[in-house]
Design an enzyme around this catalytic site. Structure first.
Site, PDB file in Angstrom:
ATOM      1  N   GLY A  25       1.310  -0.951   0.450  1.00  0.00           N
ATOM      2  CA  GLY A  25      -0.036  -0.135   0.230  1.00  0.00           C
ATOM      3  C   GLY A  25       1.256   1.098   0.178  1.00  0.00           C
ATOM      4  O   GLY A  25       1.996   1.177  -0.564  1.00  0.00           O
ATOM      5  N   PHE A  26       0.607   1.994   0.176  1.00  0.00           N
ATOM      6  CA  PHE A  26       0.787   3.379   0.127  1.00  0.00           C
ATOM      7  C   PHE A  26       1.967   3.430   1.455  1.00  0.00           C
ATOM      8  O   PHE A  26       3.420   4.048   0.652  1.00  0.00           O
ATOM      9  CB  PHE A  26       0.248   4.517   0.669  1.00  0.00           C
ATOM     10  CG  PHE A  26      -0.720   5.673   0.033  1.00  0.00           C
ATOM     11  CD1 PHE A  26      -0.188   6.375  -1.197  1.00  0.00           C
ATOM     12  CD2 PHE A  26      -2.039   5.176   0.571  1.00  0.00           C
ATOM     13  CE1 PHE A  26      -1.579   6.146  -1.825  1.00  0.00           C
ATOM     14  CE2 PHE A  26      -3.202   5.186  -0.720  1.00  0.00           C
ATOM     15  CZ  PHE A  26      -3.040   6.000  -1.879  1.00  0.00           C
TER      16      PHE A  26
ATOM     17  N   ALA B 135      -3.514   8.622   3.909  1.00  0.00           N
ATOM     18  CA  ALA B 135      -2.970   7.705   3.292  1.00  0.00           C
ATOM     19  C   ALA B 135      -1.788   8.667   3.357  1.00  0.00           C
ATOM     20  O   ALA B 135      -0.372   7.909   3.755  1.00  0.00           O
ATOM     21  CB  ALA B 135      -3.364   8.419   1.701  1.00  0.00           C
ATOM     22  N   GLN B 136      -1.293  10.526   4.039  1.00  0.00           N
ATOM     23  CA  GLN B 136       0.517  10.713   3.779  1.00  0.00           C
ATOM     24  C   GLN B 136       0.081  10.587   5.142  1.00  0.00           C
ATOM     25  O   GLN B 136       1.577   9.822   5.250  1.00  0.00           O
ATOM     26  CB  GLN B 136      -0.638  12.150   4.490  1.00  0.00           C
ATOM     27  CG  GLN B 136      -0.970  12.862   2.935  1.00  0.00           C
ATOM     28  CD  GLN B 136       0.599  13.096   2.311  1.00  0.00           C
ATOM     29  OE1 GLN B 136       2.068  13.004   2.851  1.00  0.00           O
ATOM     30  NE2 GLN B 136       0.534  12.940   1.351  1.00  0.00           N
TER      31      GLN B 136
ATOM     32  N   ASP C 119      -1.672   1.871   8.802  1.00  0.00           N
ATOM     33  CA  ASP C 119      -2.800   1.826   9.459  1.00  0.00           C
ATOM     34  C   ASP C 119      -2.252   0.853   9.978  1.00  0.00           C
ATOM     35  O   ASP C 119      -3.323   0.075  11.276  1.00  0.00           O
ATOM     36  CB  ASP C 119      -3.194   0.582   8.353  1.00  0.00           C
ATOM     37  CG  ASP C 119      -4.232   2.502   8.097  1.00  0.00           C
ATOM     38  OD1 ASP C 119      -4.376   3.686   7.627  1.00  0.00           O
ATOM     39  OD2 ASP C 119      -5.087   2.227   6.558  1.00  0.00           O
TER      40      ASP C 119
ATOM     41  N   VAL D 176       1.550 -12.528   4.480  1.00  0.00           N
ATOM     42  CA  VAL D 176       2.390 -13.511   5.924  1.00  0.00           C
ATOM     43  C   VAL D 176       1.291 -12.936   6.715  1.00  0.00           C
ATOM     44  O   VAL D 176       0.187 -12.345   6.570  1.00  0.00           O
ATOM     45  CB  VAL D 176       2.956 -12.447   5.609  1.00  0.00           C
ATOM     46  CG1 VAL D 176       3.753 -11.706   7.019  1.00  0.00           C
ATOM     47  CG2 VAL D 176       4.352 -11.775   4.753  1.00  0.00           C
TER      48      VAL D 176
ATOM     49  N   GLU E  99     -18.440  10.507  -1.099  1.00  0.00           N
ATOM     50  CA  GLU E  99     -17.908  10.223  -2.300  1.00  0.00           C
ATOM     51  C   GLU E  99     -18.553   9.464  -2.601  1.00  0.00           C
ATOM     52  O   GLU E  99     -19.540   8.948  -4.193  1.00  0.00           O
ATOM     53  CB  GLU E  99     -16.648  10.192  -1.632  1.00  0.00           C
ATOM     54  CG  GLU E  99     -15.599  10.943  -1.364  1.00  0.00           C
ATOM     55  CD  GLU E  99     -14.277  10.926  -1.527  1.00  0.00           C
ATOM     56  OE1 GLU E  99     -13.033  12.125  -1.430  1.00  0.00           O
ATOM     57  OE2 GLU E  99     -13.915   9.456  -1.424  1.00  0.00           O
TER      58      GLU E  99
END
Length: 441
Positions: free
Chosen positions: A17-18, A326-327, A315, A83, A178
């Protein structure tokens, strides 16, 4: 001679991910060998999943292949696998892929396995109200949303038509807002005139949240602006309302007025996240603590207590009440990579992770979004332009940016949706897989 001494420093990164992807890229020129293990062969730009679900973008535009992204990074290899176990004493991870199980040893470990959808102990809701955490979720929802209109076109029972044209979104955070906004645009702007027996504008889009506000983390001003825009789109917003049951044909909610049922064929769950099971497994193996969501309580430098060679980022970590955005994942992944580089260079390590909040964004409809950037608050067209620029910047790959802009042009300027293809396999795969798993010995 010790074989380990002849090897380059081995870094294993769990999750693409990010957090995992940006940590990998931050180690590009470091004297290390990186092994990136991920459950899929692609990196997922999760904030745009709702656009896949509502037919704006294709899955390929928000999920570039990891190997393509890292093809010029010679010190990194990618392995497909989930994993399932981390052994801190032996310094190895165990991963599984279809038909195979394998182990990978490490000298440093960055765990960035992300988060899963939380149904607050009601996991049976998932069958009837998919979340928004994977490509599979988005494609299933695309199938359900567009199939609802198709089935309503051939239905003759008014009650059944009403149920098919009622869409319920649970959770009034950015994803829920959204999603509700895009379904409203579909029903009121894109689909009218394409059906003979039904009027898509008669659809009901209901947004439900147990909290008293929408976009509660954005502040009162932007929350109010978002609520007004949702009302303009025709979205029915029900706040201070708790979901108590979900089944195939509807949803039951409880509010100040008591318990009642909403008949709906399409329910979407956008409320709550939880750490993956790997988080608790690692906590048990290392003696670390987890918070209520199952995230690892890490040291200020994102290392797991007692194990300076293991970093938990994004996370997966519980630190200073940082949000699961995300940041945070990007910056903490880069921080962990930076700590490894410093250690190998003989420099002091242990510097605390400092998060720089670049703001929060949520789009409500075309040309309308809210943005919170430092002391500044933007709504409407300016907020939407900021949203557009930021999402283009973080979409991985030039090709993805170009095609995304083309599809946004079609959807926002015109009245089309470029990606409306949906199959029965996408809609029913979840149920078929569950039935298959139940038959296994």
């Amino acid at each position: 001679m010790d074989e380990r001494a002849e090897q380059r420093h081995r870094v294993v990164i769990v999750g693409a991910g990010f957090g995992g992807l940006f940590a990998t890229k931050a180690l590009k020129n470091a004297p290390v060998d990186v092994t990136l293990i991920n459950g899929t062969a692609y990196h997922l730009f999760q904030p745009l999943l709702y656009q896949v679900a509502t037919g704006i973008l294709s899955e390929g535009e928000i999920a570039p292949p990891i190997r393509e992204v890292l093809k010029r990074q010679r010190n990194a290899r990618t392995l497909l696998g989930t994993v399932t176990r981390i052994d801190p004493d032996a310094r190895k991870v165990t991963a599984v892929a279809p038909g195979i199980s394998y182990e990978v040893e490490y000298d440093s470990l960055i765990v960035a396995a992300g988060a899963s959808q939380s149904y607050f102990g009601n996991d049976n809701f998932a069958e009837f109200a998919p979340g928004m955490k994977s490509i599979d979720d988005a494609l299933e929802l695309r199938g359900r949303i567009f199939s609802a209109f198709e089935l309503a076109e051939i239905e003759t029972d008014p009650a059944a038509i009403e149920r098919l044209l009622t869409f319920v979104v649970v959770g009034a955070g950015p994803t829920g807002v959204e999603m509700a906004g895009q379904i409203a645009e579909l029903a009121h702007r894109h689909l009218p005139g394409q059906y003979h027996s039904i009027d898509p504008r008669q659809s009901r889009i209901i947004l439900i949240d147990a909290l008293p506000t929408v976009l509660s983390t954005f502040g009162d001003h932007l929350s109010t602006q978002a609520l007004r825009q949702l009302h303009r789109l025709g979205v029915e917003v029900e706040l201070n309302t708790k979901v108590v049951d979900v089944d195939d044909t509807g949803i039951e909610v409880e509010a100040a007025g008591g318990r009642r049922r909403i008949e709906s064929a399409t329910k979407i769950w956008a409320a709550g996240v939880a750490a993956p099971t790997l988080s608790r497994q690692l906590a048990e193996a290392t003696g670390a603590e987890v918070d209520r969501a199952g995230r690892l309580k890490v040291n200020p430098d994102t290392t797991v207590p007692g194990h300076p060679e293991i970093y938990a980022v994004g996370d997966m970590m519980s630190l200073d009440q940082l949000p699961g955005v995300a940041q945070v994942a990007i910056q903490s992944g880069r921080h962990a990579a930076g700590q490894i580089r410093k250690r190998l260079a003989g420099q002091p390590t242990g510097q605390p992770f400092k998060y720089f909040d670049k703001g929060s964004l949520a789009t409500i409809s075309r040309f309308s979004a809210v943005a919170s950037v430092g002391r500044f608050r933007f709504a409407g067209l300016i907020g939407w332009l900021l949203w557009l620029v930021v999402h283009l910047l973080y979409l991985v790959g030039f090709k993805n940016r170009v095609t995304a802009v083309m599809h946004w042009f079609v959807s926002f300027i015109g009245r089309g949706r470029s990606e409306r293809v949906a199959t029965f396999q996408q809609v029913y795969a979840r149920r078929a897989l569950q039935e298959y798993q139940h038959r296994l010995p």
